[in-house]
Design a protein around this motif. Structure first.
Motif, PDB file in Angstrom:
ATOM      1  N   MET A   1     -12.895  27.506  15.159  1.00 53.10           N
ATOM      2  CA  MET A   1     -11.663  27.976  14.827  1.00 53.10           C
ATOM      3  C   MET A   1     -11.719  29.497  14.802  1.00 53.10           C
ATOM      4  SD  MET A   1      -9.008  26.858  12.206  1.00 53.10           S
ATOM      5  CE  MET A   1      -7.589  27.800  11.523  1.00 53.10           C
ATOM      6  N   THR A   2     -11.713  30.335  15.899  1.00 56.63           N
ATOM      7  CA  THR A   2     -12.114  31.848  15.965  1.00 56.63           C
ATOM      8  C   THR A   2     -10.510  32.401  15.700  1.00 56.63           C
ATOM      9  OG1 THR A   2     -13.944  31.077  16.911  1.00 56.63           O
ATOM     10  CG2 THR A   2     -13.122  33.483  16.805  1.00 56.63           C
ATOM     11  N   ASP A   6     -11.748  37.899  14.264  1.00 57.34           N
ATOM     12  CA  ASP A   6     -13.306  37.549  13.958  1.00 57.34           C
ATOM     13  C   ASP A   6     -14.293  38.327  15.004  1.00 57.34           C
ATOM     14  OD1 ASP A   6     -15.453  36.229  13.051  1.00 57.34           O
ATOM     15  OD2 ASP A   6     -14.698  34.322  13.338  1.00 57.34           O
ATOM     16  N   ARG A  12     -18.972  29.178  15.396  1.00 57.34           N
ATOM     17  CA  ARG A  12     -19.132  28.210  14.391  1.00 57.34           C
ATOM     18  C   ARG A  12     -18.504  27.051  14.314  1.00 57.34           C
ATOM     19  NH1 ARG A  12     -16.405  32.612  12.357  1.00 57.34           N
ATOM     20  NH2 ARG A  12     -14.679  32.344  11.312  1.00 57.34           N
ATOM     21  N   ILE A  13     -18.768  26.167  13.722  1.00 57.21           N
ATOM     22  CA  ILE A  13     -17.832  24.880  13.684  1.00 57.21           C
ATOM     23  C   ILE A  13     -17.400  24.679  12.210  1.00 57.21           C
ATOM     24  CG2 ILE A  13     -18.943  23.776  15.448  1.00 57.21           C
ATOM     25  CD1 ILE A  13     -20.487  22.271  13.955  1.00 57.21           C
ATOM     26  N   ALA A  14     -16.141  24.379  11.974  1.00 57.55           N
ATOM     27  CA  ALA A  14     -15.651  24.076  10.781  1.00 57.55           C
ATOM     28  C   ALA A  14     -15.920  22.817  10.392  1.00 57.55           C
ATOM     29  CB  ALA A  14     -14.040  24.396  10.707  1.00 57.55           C
ATOM     30  N   LEU A  15     -16.384  22.456   9.054  1.00 54.55           N
ATOM     31  CA  LEU A  15     -16.737  21.109   8.410  1.00 54.55           C
ATOM     32  C   LEU A  15     -16.302  20.803   7.061  1.00 54.55           C
ATOM     33  CD1 LEU A  15     -20.537  21.449   9.457  1.00 54.55           C
ATOM     34  CD2 LEU A  15     -18.906  20.189  10.675  1.00 54.55           C
ATOM     35  N   ASN A  16     -16.345  19.677   6.683  1.00 52.40           N
ATOM     36  CA  ASN A  16     -16.192  19.458   5.320  1.00 52.40           C
ATOM     37  C   ASN A  16     -17.283  18.158   5.035  1.00 52.40           C
ATOM     38  OD1 ASN A  16     -14.988  19.418   2.940  1.00 52.40           O
ATOM     39  ND2 ASN A  16     -13.060  18.180   3.202  1.00 52.40           N
ATOM     40  N   ARG A  57     -19.043  24.114   4.449  1.00 56.55           N
ATOM     41  CA  ARG A  57     -17.635  24.369   5.154  1.00 56.55           C
ATOM     42  C   ARG A  57     -17.622  24.937   6.468  1.00 56.55           C
ATOM     43  NH1 ARG A  57     -14.070  21.969   1.981  1.00 56.55           N
ATOM     44  NH2 ARG A  57     -14.394  22.531  -0.235  1.00 56.55           N
ATOM     45  N   ASP A  58     -18.712  25.701   7.105  1.00 56.23           N
ATOM     46  CA  ASP A  58     -18.867  26.013   8.495  1.00 56.23           C
ATOM     47  C   ASP A  58     -20.479  26.180   8.589  1.00 56.23           C
ATOM     48  OD1 ASP A  58     -19.419  29.020   8.547  1.00 56.23           O
ATOM     49  OD2 ASP A  58     -17.355  29.283   8.469  1.00 56.23           O
ATOM     50  N   SER A  60     -23.093  27.790  11.760  1.00 54.18           N
ATOM     51  CA  SER A  60     -23.403  28.343  13.151  1.00 54.18           C
ATOM     52  C   SER A  60     -24.950  28.800  13.270  1.00 54.18           C
ATOM     53  CB  SER A  60     -22.650  29.543  13.085  1.00 54.18           C
ATOM     54  OG  SER A  60     -23.234  30.783  12.303  1.00 54.18           O
TER      55      SER A  60
END
Length: 87
Positions: A1-2, A6, A12-16, A57-58, A60
């Protein structure tokens, strides 16, 4: 989500993803005698050593954003986490 504002070079990838942050302490280092006169080694608080929960959280190729309880400045850490479908 860029976003358009930015300016980061790496995607980068958003994670949880739950993870473990381990504060591993610092090795004892003997400074060269010429450095001992002008340099004071600063260490993080040893009370923070051990394992602490966190969340990735993210991610890269240039780094990661991790949320959790803050560790003292200069803490050396080891991180462990699993990515779904990657291990």
């Amino acid at each position: 989500m860029t976003s358009k504002t930015d300016l980061r070079r790496a995607s980068r990838i958003a994670l949880n993803v739950p993870m473990v942050i381990e504060s591993i302490g610092q090795p004892s280092i003997k400074l060269h005698e010429s450095l001992e006169k002008v340099y004071e080694r600063v260490n993080s608080a040893p009370a923070s050593e051990g394992k602490h929960p966190g969340t990735l959280r993210d991610l890269s190729t240039n780094g990661a954003f991790i949320s959790g309880e803050p560790l003292p400045l200069l803490s050396r850490v080891a991180l462990s986490f699993e990515l779904p479908d990657f291990g």
